[in-house]
Write a protein that holds these residues in place. Structure first.
Motif, PDB file in Angstrom:
ATOM      1  N   HIS A 116     -28.358 -54.034 -17.117  1.00 12.60           N
ATOM      2  CA  HIS A 116     -28.930 -53.107 -16.133  1.00 12.60           C
ATOM      3  C   HIS A 116     -28.254 -53.221 -14.775  1.00 12.60           C
ATOM      4  O   HIS A 116     -27.818 -52.213 -14.195  1.00 12.60           O
ATOM      5  CB  HIS A 116     -30.431 -53.383 -16.000  1.00 12.60           C
ATOM      6  CG  HIS A 116     -31.106 -52.575 -14.934  1.00 12.60           C
ATOM      7  ND1 HIS A 116     -31.281 -51.208 -15.028  1.00 12.60           N
ATOM      8  CD2 HIS A 116     -31.630 -52.940 -13.724  1.00 12.60           C
ATOM      9  CE1 HIS A 116     -31.885 -50.769 -13.934  1.00 12.60           C
ATOM     10  NE2 HIS A 116     -32.108 -51.797 -13.143  1.00 12.60           N
ATOM     11  N   ARG A 117     -28.130 -54.432 -14.264  1.00 17.36           N
ATOM     12  CA  ARG A 117     -27.569 -54.580 -12.914  1.00 17.36           C
ATOM     13  C   ARG A 117     -26.082 -54.267 -12.881  1.00 17.36           C
ATOM     14  O   ARG A 117     -25.565 -53.780 -11.875  1.00 17.36           O
ATOM     15  CB  ARG A 117     -27.822 -56.000 -12.397  1.00 17.36           C
ATOM     16  CG  ARG A 117     -29.298 -56.302 -12.169  1.00 17.36           C
ATOM     17  CD  ARG A 117     -29.517 -57.364 -11.114  1.00 17.36           C
ATOM     18  NE  ARG A 117     -28.763 -58.568 -11.405  1.00 17.36           N
ATOM     19  CZ  ARG A 117     -28.129 -59.268 -10.479  1.00 17.36           C
ATOM     20  NH1 ARG A 117     -28.121 -58.869  -9.227  1.00 17.36           N
ATOM     21  NH2 ARG A 117     -27.491 -60.380 -10.801  1.00 17.36           N
ATOM     22  N   SER A 118     -25.387 -54.538 -13.977  1.00 18.37           N
ATOM     23  CA  SER A 118     -23.969 -54.205 -14.030  1.00 18.37           C
ATOM     24  C   SER A 118     -23.768 -52.691 -14.025  1.00 18.37           C
ATOM     25  O   SER A 118     -22.879 -52.175 -13.342  1.00 18.37           O
ATOM     26  CB  SER A 118     -23.338 -54.822 -15.283  1.00 18.37           C
ATOM     27  OG  SER A 118     -21.976 -54.481 -15.374  1.00 18.37           O
ATOM     28  N   GLU A 119     -24.603 -51.983 -14.772  1.00 16.98           N
ATOM     29  CA  GLU A 119     -24.515 -50.529 -14.789  1.00 16.98           C
ATOM     30  C   GLU A 119     -24.850 -49.947 -13.418  1.00 16.98           C
ATOM     31  O   GLU A 119     -24.193 -49.019 -12.946  1.00 16.98           O
ATOM     32  CB  GLU A 119     -25.471 -49.956 -15.845  1.00 16.98           C
ATOM     33  CG  GLU A 119     -25.079 -50.282 -17.279  1.00 16.98           C
ATOM     34  CD  GLU A 119     -23.847 -49.524 -17.720  1.00 16.98           C
ATOM     35  OE1 GLU A 119     -23.441 -48.577 -17.010  1.00 16.98           O
ATOM     36  OE2 GLU A 119     -23.271 -49.877 -18.759  1.00 16.98           O
ATOM     37  N   ASN A 120     -25.860 -50.491 -12.770  1.00 14.69           N
ATOM     38  CA  ASN A 120     -26.222 -50.016 -11.431  1.00 14.69           C
ATOM     39  C   ASN A 120     -25.098 -50.241 -10.435  1.00 14.69           C
ATOM     40  O   ASN A 120     -24.810 -49.392  -9.592  1.00 14.69           O
ATOM     41  CB  ASN A 120     -27.488 -50.714 -10.952  1.00 14.69           C
ATOM     42  CG  ASN A 120     -28.738 -50.176 -11.627  1.00 14.69           C
ATOM     43  OD1 ASN A 120     -28.684 -49.167 -12.334  1.00 14.69           O
ATOM     44  ND2 ASN A 120     -29.859 -50.835 -11.419  1.00 14.69           N
ATOM     45  N   ARG A 121     -24.464 -51.396 -10.524  1.00 12.77           N
ATOM     46  CA  ARG A 121     -23.365 -51.682  -9.602  1.00 12.77           C
ATOM     47  C   ARG A 121     -22.190 -50.749  -9.862  1.00 12.77           C
ATOM     48  O   ARG A 121     -21.526 -50.297  -8.923  1.00 12.77           O
ATOM     49  CB  ARG A 121     -22.924 -53.143  -9.757  1.00 12.77           C
ATOM     50  CG  ARG A 121     -21.847 -53.544  -8.775  1.00 12.77           C
ATOM     51  CD  ARG A 121     -21.605 -55.043  -8.757  1.00 12.77           C
ATOM     52  NE  ARG A 121     -21.031 -55.528 -10.004  1.00 12.77           N
ATOM     53  CZ  ARG A 121     -20.714 -56.811 -10.220  1.00 12.77           C
ATOM     54  NH1 ARG A 121     -20.962 -57.715  -9.265  1.00 12.77           N
ATOM     55  NH2 ARG A 121     -20.189 -57.185 -11.363  1.00 12.77           N
ATOM     56  N   ARG A 122     -21.951 -50.454 -11.115  1.00 16.64           N
ATOM     57  CA  ARG A 122     -20.859 -49.550 -11.452  1.00 16.64           C
ATOM     58  C   ARG A 122     -21.117 -48.148 -10.925  1.00 16.64           C
ATOM     59  O   ARG A 122     -20.194 -47.429 -10.561  1.00 16.64           O
ATOM     60  CB  ARG A 122     -20.670 -49.519 -12.976  1.00 16.64           C
ATOM     61  CG  ARG A 122     -19.412 -48.802 -13.415  1.00 16.64           C
ATOM     62  CD  ARG A 122     -19.243 -48.858 -14.922  1.00 16.64           C
ATOM     63  NE  ARG A 122     -19.059 -50.217 -15.393  1.00 16.64           N
ATOM     64  CZ  ARG A 122     -19.941 -50.882 -16.131  1.00 16.64           C
ATOM     65  NH1 ARG A 122     -21.085 -50.305 -16.479  1.00 16.64           N
ATOM     66  NH2 ARG A 122     -19.707 -52.112 -16.525  1.00 16.64           N
ATOM     67  N   GLU A 123     -22.399 -47.769 -10.875  1.00 20.08           N
ATOM     68  CA  GLU A 123     -22.762 -46.435 -10.386  1.00 20.08           C
ATOM     69  C   GLU A 123     -23.045 -46.415  -8.887  1.00 20.08           C
ATOM     70  O   GLU A 123     -23.466 -45.401  -8.356  1.00 20.08           O
ATOM     71  CB  GLU A 123     -23.997 -45.947 -11.150  1.00 20.08           C
ATOM     72  CG  GLU A 123     -23.748 -45.765 -12.649  1.00 20.08           C
ATOM     73  CD  GLU A 123     -25.019 -45.477 -13.409  1.00 20.08           C
ATOM     74  OE1 GLU A 123     -26.081 -45.416 -12.736  1.00 20.08           O
ATOM     75  OE2 GLU A 123     -24.965 -45.336 -14.636  1.00 20.08           O
ATOM     76  N   GLY A 124     -22.848 -47.574  -8.228  1.00 22.68           N
ATOM     77  CA  GLY A 124     -23.053 -47.643  -6.788  1.00 22.68           C
ATOM     78  C   GLY A 124     -24.496 -47.716  -6.372  1.00 22.68           C
ATOM     79  O   GLY A 124     -24.848 -47.330  -5.251  1.00 22.68           O
TER      80      GLY A 124
END
Length: 358
Positions: A116-124
């Motif tokens: 979850h947090r990796s995806e959020n970081r990738r999406e800014g």
């Protein structure tokens, strides 16, 4: 076509043709593709359909490292994530060494980085309050030779942390040497933190680990972003006779993964002290061994068993070299099941996994 025809005439069976001709061709084709994409040099015998075993073993040796040494000098394993040198070199064996070859490393890394947090970081979207610190924290619960960790660290960002845990001190030291550039000297790279611990004890071992630079607790909120566990014994442990894991090598009947942890039982303890019914149960439950009864009786009759060769002799006394009903009942397959059963009990692998999952 002519090779195939000769195989048909000599074997008299189309089924045998598939085994002798098609599989070697598949291996040769795949190795040819790897050669073109990575620049590795292979011997001409690799493309011969009549040298499948020799060729395949040789190809593995070549792919373990781009240098002739036996150390972990593979460029793809030790080059920082910012380097483009190895971008086109990623193959199923990119992070394999003579110590161990990680399985399905690409799939494992993709699964971890889809958290979850990796995806959020990738999406800014990593600045929201519920995300807290933007640094990701992963755990390699079975560090081994460090292959999975090397692949993951290559794709992590500065500030991210990877715990590498292993109960085997030798594996821990080997992986730490391989991943030394990630031990905190360079702030532009993610951080690798080696921890001598069984993956069943992660919940108690990791919360007390502090960052080597800031001295702050790394797992501040009691959670991590992902955990990887590659279960089973490593090829290095099997290839080390002193560990007693392999029936093909002479050594003490030990089988403990963490040899520095004194007090635990060994495979010799099981063979020499457990009663025949308990040994039979172990072979049946953990090896699905069809000859569990007669093998357990043979083990008890030949006590004491101190070396791997002693156990091999006990099993061989009641097991034919080859079986008419199939390979599963042959001596080699039987020995593999017996050694596996004892290894699981010695290291409490079922209980350890259950504890880790809870």
């Amino acid at each position: 076509v002519s090779e195939r025809a000769r195989c048909v005439r000599s074997s008299g069976s189309r089924r045998d043709t598939k085994m002798r001709f098609w599989k070697p061709c598949v291996y040769a084709a795949s190795l040819s593709t790897i050669t073109r994409s990575t620049g590795f040099t292979f011997d001409q015998t690799l493309t011969s359909a009549h040298h499948r075993r020799t060729s395949f073993a040789y190809s593995q040796t070549c792919l373990f490292s781009s240098s002739p040494s036996d150390t972990d000098d593979a460029v793809s394993a030790d080059t920082p994530a910012s380097s483009d040198t190895t971008a086109s070199f990623d193959t199923p064996t990119s992070y394999a060494t003579t110590y161990h070859a990680p399985v399905m490393w690409r799939e494992c890394i993709d699964a971890l980085l889809s958290c979850h947090r990796s995806e959020n970081r990738r999406e800014g979207q990593g600045d929201s309050d519920d995300d807290g610190d933007k640094s990701l924290v992963f755990v390699d619960g079975t560090l081994g030779g460090g292959g999975h960790s090397a692949a993951l660290l290559k794709e992590m960002q500065p500030g991210d942390v990877l715990f590498g845990c292993d109960v085997d001190p030798t594996a821990l030291q080997t992986a730490s040497d391989r991943l030394s550039i990630y031990l905190g000297q360079d702030e532009k790279l993610p951080l690798f933190v080696p921890v001598c611990s069984n993956f069943a004890d992660l919940a108690t071992a990791l919360p007390d680990v502090r960052h080597p630079k800031t001295d702050e607790l790394i797992v501040s909120h009691g959670t991590v972003d992902g955990i990887l566990m590659d279960l089973g014994v490593s090829s290095h442990q099997i290839d080390t006779p002193e560990r007693g894991f392999a029936f093909m090598k002479e050594g003490p009947l030990d089988m403990r993964m963490g040899q520095d942890t004194r007090g635990g039982i060994t495979a010799a303890d099981i063979c020499n002290e457990f009663d025949v019914k308990e040994i039979q149960r172990i072979l049946k439950v953990y090896g699905d061994e069809p000859r569990a009864k007669i093998i357990s009786q043979s083990i008890v009759e030949r006590r004491p068993l101190l070396l791997t060769s002693d156990l091999v002799a006990a099993v061989s006394a009641v097991t034919p070299q080859f079986a008419k009903k199939g390979r599963r009942l042959g001596r080699t397959a039987t020995l593999a099941r017996v050694f596996q059963s004892l290894r699981i009990v010695v290291n409490r692998e079922d209980a350890v996994l259950e504890k880790a999952l809870e």
